[in-house]
Design a protein around this motif. Sequence first.
Motif, short mmCIF file in Angstrom:
data_model
loop_
_atom_site.label_atom_id
_atom_site.label_comp_id
_atom_site.label_asym_id
_atom_site.label_seq_id
_atom_site.Cartn_x
_atom_site.Cartn_y
_atom_site.Cartn_z
N PHE A 364 0.71 -1.35 -0.04
CA PHE A 364 -0.02 0.22 -0.07
C PHE A 364 0.96 1.26 -0.01
O PHE A 364 0.66 2.10 -0.88
CB PHE A 364 -0.89 -0.20 1.07
N PHE A 370 -0.14 6.76 -3.36
CA PHE A 370 0.22 6.64 -2.34
C PHE A 370 1.77 6.93 -1.64
O PHE A 370 1.97 6.99 -0.43
CB PHE A 370 -0.47 5.46 -1.33
N TYR A 374 2.96 8.48 1.71
CA TYR A 374 3.63 7.58 2.91
C TYR A 374 5.10 7.12 2.92
O TYR A 374 5.73 7.54 3.69
CB TYR A 374 2.81 6.46 2.89
N LEU A 376 7.58 8.19 0.88
CA LEU A 376 8.58 9.17 0.74
C LEU A 376 8.51 10.13 2.16
O LEU A 376 9.50 10.46 2.66
CB LEU A 376 8.23 10.14 -0.38
N ILE B 5 -8.97 3.57 3.94
CA ILE B 5 -8.65 2.41 2.80
C ILE B 5 -9.90 1.51 3.03
O ILE B 5 -10.57 1.37 4.22
CB ILE B 5 -7.52 1.77 3.04
N VAL B 13 -4.87 -4.01 -3.28
CA VAL B 13 -3.51 -4.19 -2.85
C VAL B 13 -3.04 -5.45 -2.72
O VAL B 13 -1.94 -5.93 -3.21
CB VAL B 13 -3.50 -3.27 -1.50
N LEU B 16 -1.94 -6.74 -6.13
CA LEU B 16 -0.62 -6.40 -6.19
C LEU B 16 0.57 -7.08 -5.60
O LEU B 16 1.71 -7.41 -6.13
CB LEU B 16 -0.51 -4.83 -5.81
N ILE B 37 -2.96 2.55 9.05
CA ILE B 37 -2.76 3.69 8.42
C ILE B 37 -3.13 5.03 8.94
O ILE B 37 -2.39 6.07 8.80
CB ILE B 37 -3.69 3.59 6.91
N PHE B 40 -0.37 5.97 10.63
CA PHE B 40 0.82 6.65 9.80
C PHE B 40 0.55 8.11 9.44
O PHE B 40 1.51 8.74 9.49
CB PHE B 40 0.91 5.77 8.39
N LEU B 43 2.54 11.29 10.77
CA LEU B 43 3.56 11.85 10.15
C LEU B 43 3.39 13.33 9.73
O LEU B 43 4.33 14.14 9.55
CB LEU B 43 4.24 10.81 9.19
N VAL B 53 15.52 12.77 1.77
CA VAL B 53 14.96 11.42 2.03
C VAL B 53 16.37 10.66 2.42
O VAL B 53 17.33 10.81 2.01
CB VAL B 53 14.58 10.86 0.82
#
Lengths: 489, 103
Positions: A364, A370, A374, A376, B5, B13, B16, B37, B40, B43, B53
């Motif tokens: 994901f 995304f 997420y 990066l 999601i 997903v 994939l 998520i 997440f 951030l 990066v």
Amino acid sequence: MNYFDKDLAGLHADLVAKKISAKELTQATFDNIKATDPQIDAFLNLNEEAALNQAAEIDQQGINANQPLAGIPVGLKDNIVTKGLTTTAASKILENFKPVYDATVTEKLANAQMITVGKTNLDEFAMGGSTENSAFKTTKNAWDQTKVPGGSSGGSAAAVASGQVPVALGSDTGGSIRQPAAFNGIVGIKPTYGRVSRWGLIAFGSSLDQIGPMTRSVKDNATVLSAIAGHDDHDLTSSTQAVPDFAADLNDATSVKGMRIGLPKEFLAEGVNEDVKAAILAAADTYRKLGATVDEVSLPHNKYGVAAYYIIASSEASSNLQRFDGIRYGYRAKDVKNLEDVYVKSRSEGFGEEVKRRIMLGTFSLSAGFYDAYFLKAAKVRTVIINDFKAVLKDHDFIMGPVAPTPAFGIGDEIKDPITMYMNDVLTIPVNLAGLPGLSLPAGFSNNLPVGMQLIGRPFDESTLYKAGYAFEQNTDFHLQVPTLGGQN
Amino acid sequence: MANRINREQVQHVAGLAKLEFTDAELDAFTPQLDDIIGMFESLSEVDTDGVDVTSNVSDQLNVMREDVADNWGQSSALLHNAPDAARGFIKVPAIIDESEDND
């Protein structure tokens, strides 16, 4: 034969003086493992015949007095490949996998004449903090068999803590050596990224993974790290930095005198158990008494480590685990009609729930639409976290704090709640993101369960951590306590 | 709960990632992944304007070497690990679907 009373130097002296042969020591080790492992479940696979043959060979050559590890048994986490010896990563997908080569660390231990007695349990593919994600069994904490041993290197930690082996290797991607070491009252180091070759370590998060030793004392740990560290042409992220004889410098119990130590306020914040906090504050006092300065410092972005890590590590894992496709090795689903079926069914039947969850999170985070928000973003936050450490370590010799917010939790207590499980890693994860060395050592007890302290250093400065750990050990007796197994020592 | 999601995206997903889930697994996984998520998204509180990066923390630069073939002489041990092998090759099912309905 348990290993509660002798350190590596003592065992070596006995072997050199022929008080015990390598074969006798190896046999006694297997006898003890067979007697205690029904309670602990630390080992997935024993290497009895080959180990006894190797020990007999070493006896025949004679123990070399300059080879401090010769004839001494070691356990290897089962995500470290061993030629001809089944290596599963605690996954059904690798249940019958026999590697055709040795990991660099396996080879280095063999060259040092250590004897691999078996492969230890872990969370599947090293994903988890309790060994409850192993496809085969859950290891028990050496101190209380109703508690988890931590993870993912829980088998290695419990094996050392219960006296089955004096040394085991673990791997640490987000705390997987340090947290189980803390939960079991032993010493574990995650070396600087690049210090130890990853060749032959079944890959999880390649920019985070490191192999390190787990032992009963700081000096033993230092001895083994010197033996496994160093540049390797097979792993081009391994460093060309010289490897010191880490143990040689460990003789001064007051070597922290004049050092500056940073104690981040975030490491004692809400969520950290009171007993753990008290143990770390007492350790800070021990260091002050030895002549060090302990300053309150700040790692302001520490709390973002968990989110950044679960994006980065899962993304790397989703890529690394593509190789498990049911074609060349590992599990292949039955009753498949075409190639796509082989991939999808083999993976869906072969991987456990937590591994699938991480593959999904990683896929994901890397997927179109995304990736920027997420992956990066997490890779940028990683830079911010590294800069926090750099700022503190500029004028501090090392950082101290807890390893985990709590002592070992109960088997079954947290496994159904991934986010609670992930938050347990809040104090170890940032160290992997920054590639720094982290040492975990015993620093107290809470309701008869061990509490660990973590020392975090500058890149490639494991020496300072070992010196500070050694000084702490010499002035405390936490590392000398041993668990009672089945009501007996 | 915010829907970060949904079930269809989870299925996308999974495709994939070459994984498949039963309906019951999807029911359990979807809200769980949504919560993670959500974690997440904390951030976004961090200002990363102009921040580079970090993709790797090794102290080694790119190391170049000649690309030389090396024969480890292990083909039979390698094939022994394959789920199905014959005459020195790994066997796999036909790439073309052999089921009755080929749509």
